[in-house]
Design a protein around this motif. Structure first.
Motif, PDB file in Angstrom:
ATOM      1  N   ARG A  30       0.834  -1.200   0.000  1.00 20.83           N
ATOM      2  CA  ARG A  30       0.000   0.000   0.000  1.00 20.83           C
ATOM      3  C   ARG A  30       0.868   1.249   0.000  1.00 20.83           C
ATOM      4  O   ARG A  30       1.921   1.287   0.630  1.00 20.83           O
ATOM      5  CB  ARG A  30      -0.895  -0.017   1.236  1.00 20.83           C
ATOM      6  CG  ARG A  30      -1.766   1.214   1.349  1.00 20.83           C
ATOM      7  CD  ARG A  30      -2.688   1.176   2.528  1.00 20.83           C
ATOM      8  NE  ARG A  30      -3.673   0.128   2.330  1.00 20.83           N
ATOM      9  CZ  ARG A  30      -3.851  -0.887   3.156  1.00 20.83           C
ATOM     10  NH1 ARG A  30      -3.137  -0.987   4.242  1.00 20.83           N
ATOM     11  NH2 ARG A  30      -4.742  -1.810   2.915  1.00 20.83           N
ATOM     12  N   LEU A  33      -0.155   6.658   3.164  1.00 22.55           N
ATOM     13  CA  LEU A  33      -1.332   7.530   3.134  1.00 22.55           C
ATOM     14  C   LEU A  33      -0.982   9.001   3.352  1.00 22.55           C
ATOM     15  O   LEU A  33      -1.685   9.887   2.875  1.00 22.55           O
ATOM     16  CB  LEU A  33      -2.370   7.079   4.151  1.00 22.55           C
ATOM     17  CG  LEU A  33      -3.195   5.869   3.733  1.00 22.55           C
ATOM     18  CD1 LEU A  33      -4.203   5.510   4.805  1.00 22.55           C
ATOM     19  CD2 LEU A  33      -3.891   6.116   2.417  1.00 22.55           C
ATOM     20  N   VAL A  36      -0.221  10.187   0.019  1.00 22.50           N
ATOM     21  CA  VAL A  36      -1.475  10.249  -0.748  1.00 22.50           C
ATOM     22  C   VAL A  36      -2.210  11.548  -0.425  1.00 22.50           C
ATOM     23  O   VAL A  36      -2.649  12.274  -1.326  1.00 22.50           O
ATOM     24  CB  VAL A  36      -2.360   9.018  -0.447  1.00 22.50           C
ATOM     25  CG1 VAL A  36      -3.752   9.196  -1.012  1.00 22.50           C
ATOM     26  CG2 VAL A  36      -1.720   7.752  -0.989  1.00 22.50           C
ATOM     27  N   THR A  65      -2.110   6.962  -8.605  1.00 23.52           N
ATOM     28  CA  THR A  65      -2.328   6.449  -7.249  1.00 23.52           C
ATOM     29  C   THR A  65      -3.170   7.430  -6.444  1.00 23.52           C
ATOM     30  O   THR A  65      -4.117   7.036  -5.760  1.00 23.52           O
ATOM     31  CB  THR A  65      -0.974   6.220  -6.550  1.00 23.52           C
ATOM     32  OG1 THR A  65      -0.187   5.337  -7.346  1.00 23.52           O
ATOM     33  CG2 THR A  65      -1.161   5.637  -5.170  1.00 23.52           C
ATOM     34  N   TRP A  69      -6.948   6.782  -4.924  1.00 21.73           N
ATOM     35  CA  TRP A  69      -7.256   6.926  -3.509  1.00 21.73           C
ATOM     36  C   TRP A  69      -8.344   7.956  -3.260  1.00 21.73           C
ATOM     37  O   TRP A  69      -9.179   7.786  -2.374  1.00 21.73           O
ATOM     38  CB  TRP A  69      -6.002   7.271  -2.719  1.00 21.73           C
ATOM     39  CG  TRP A  69      -5.253   6.056  -2.291  1.00 21.73           C
ATOM     40  CD1 TRP A  69      -4.130   5.537  -2.865  1.00 21.73           C
ATOM     41  CD2 TRP A  69      -5.588   5.181  -1.213  1.00 21.73           C
ATOM     42  NE1 TRP A  69      -3.750   4.398  -2.204  1.00 21.73           N
ATOM     43  CE2 TRP A  69      -4.628   4.153  -1.184  1.00 21.73           C
ATOM     44  CE3 TRP A  69      -6.601   5.158  -0.270  1.00 21.73           C
ATOM     45  CZ2 TRP A  69      -4.645   3.132  -0.256  1.00 21.73           C
ATOM     46  CZ3 TRP A  69      -6.630   4.136   0.660  1.00 21.73           C
ATOM     47  CH2 TRP A  69      -5.660   3.134   0.664  1.00 21.73           C
ATOM     48  N   GLN A  72     -11.556   6.224  -3.895  1.00 20.85           N
ATOM     49  CA  GLN A  72     -11.875   5.246  -2.859  1.00 20.85           C
ATOM     50  C   GLN A  72     -12.278   5.937  -1.554  1.00 20.85           C
ATOM     51  O   GLN A  72     -13.250   5.537  -0.910  1.00 20.85           O
ATOM     52  CB  GLN A  72     -10.687   4.321  -2.616  1.00 20.85           C
ATOM     53  CG  GLN A  72     -10.991   3.212  -1.636  1.00 20.85           C
ATOM     54  CD  GLN A  72      -9.859   2.210  -1.529  1.00 20.85           C
ATOM     55  OE1 GLN A  72      -8.811   2.365  -2.145  1.00 20.85           O
ATOM     56  NE2 GLN A  72     -10.059   1.173  -0.753  1.00 20.85           N
TER      57      GLN A  72
END
Length: 152
Positions: A30, A33, A36, A65, A69, A72
Motif C-alpha cells: 500500500r 497515506l 497520498v 495512485t 485513492w 476510494q
C-alpha cells in the motif's frame, strides 16, 4: 496560500479524523497515506491538473495512485469526513471567514449540455449535434483547412 506537504501535526490531525479501518493489503504494498493526502491536497489547494503534481517521491505519490485513492476515500465517506472535520476546526479556531465564500457551479449537472439542450458551439455550427463530430470544410485550393464552418 502555498502548500507543499503536511507537517507532523497536520498529518496527526488528518489521520485522527479519518477513523477508518484500511482494507486488507493484497499484492503490491500500500502507498503511504501521508503521501497520498499530500498529493490530493496539493491538487485541490493549487487547483492544478493531476498531471501537474510534483514528481517528488519523498512527499507525493504518482497521480494515478492519488486519483485512485481520492475515489476510494470519497466512496467510503472518509474524504468528506476529513474535509468537514477540518472545516469545523477552522471555524472554531476563527481561521475561516465564512463571509468570503464562493461557489463554483461549472460542474453543475443542470447545464443544458447534460439535459440534451443545444450548446453555444452547436448553435455556431461547429459541431453537428446529431453526429457529435467537428465539421471541417474540404480543402478547395483557397482554403488552408483551418476554418471551421457550418455544413448543410
Amino acid at each position: 496560500m502555498k502548500f507543499h506537504h503536511l507537517s507532523d501535526a497536520q498529518w496527526s490531525l488528518i489521520s485522527g479524523l479519518m477513523s477508518w479501518k484500511l482494507p486488507l493489503e493484497r499484492g503490491t504494498p500500500r502507498s503511504d497515506l501521508r503521501k497520498v493526502w499530500n498529493s490530493m491536497l496539493f491538487v485541490l489547494i493549487h487547483g492544478c491538473r493531476w498531471i501537474d503534481l510534483p514528481k517528488d517521491p519523498d512527499h507525493f505519490v504518482p497521480r494515478s495512485t492519488a486519483h485512485k485513492w481520492i475515489k476510494q476515500l470519497s466512496e467510503n465517506g472518509v474524504f468528506d469526513r476529513v474535509l468537514s472535520g477540518l472545516l469545523q476546526l477552522g471555524v472554531r479556531r476563527g481561521l475561516l471567514d465564512l463571509d468570503q465564500l464562493a461557489v463554483d457551479g461549472s460542474f453543475s449537472p443542470l447545464t443544458g449540455r447534460r439535459r440534451g439542450g443545444v450548446s453555444w458551439i452547436q448553435r455556431q455550427g461547429i459541431i453537428n449535434p446529431s453526429a457529435r463530430r467537428w465539421k471541417r470544410p474540404t480543402s478547395s485550393g483557397h482554403n488552408n483547412g483551418s476554418e471551421w464552418r457550418r455544413t448543410s
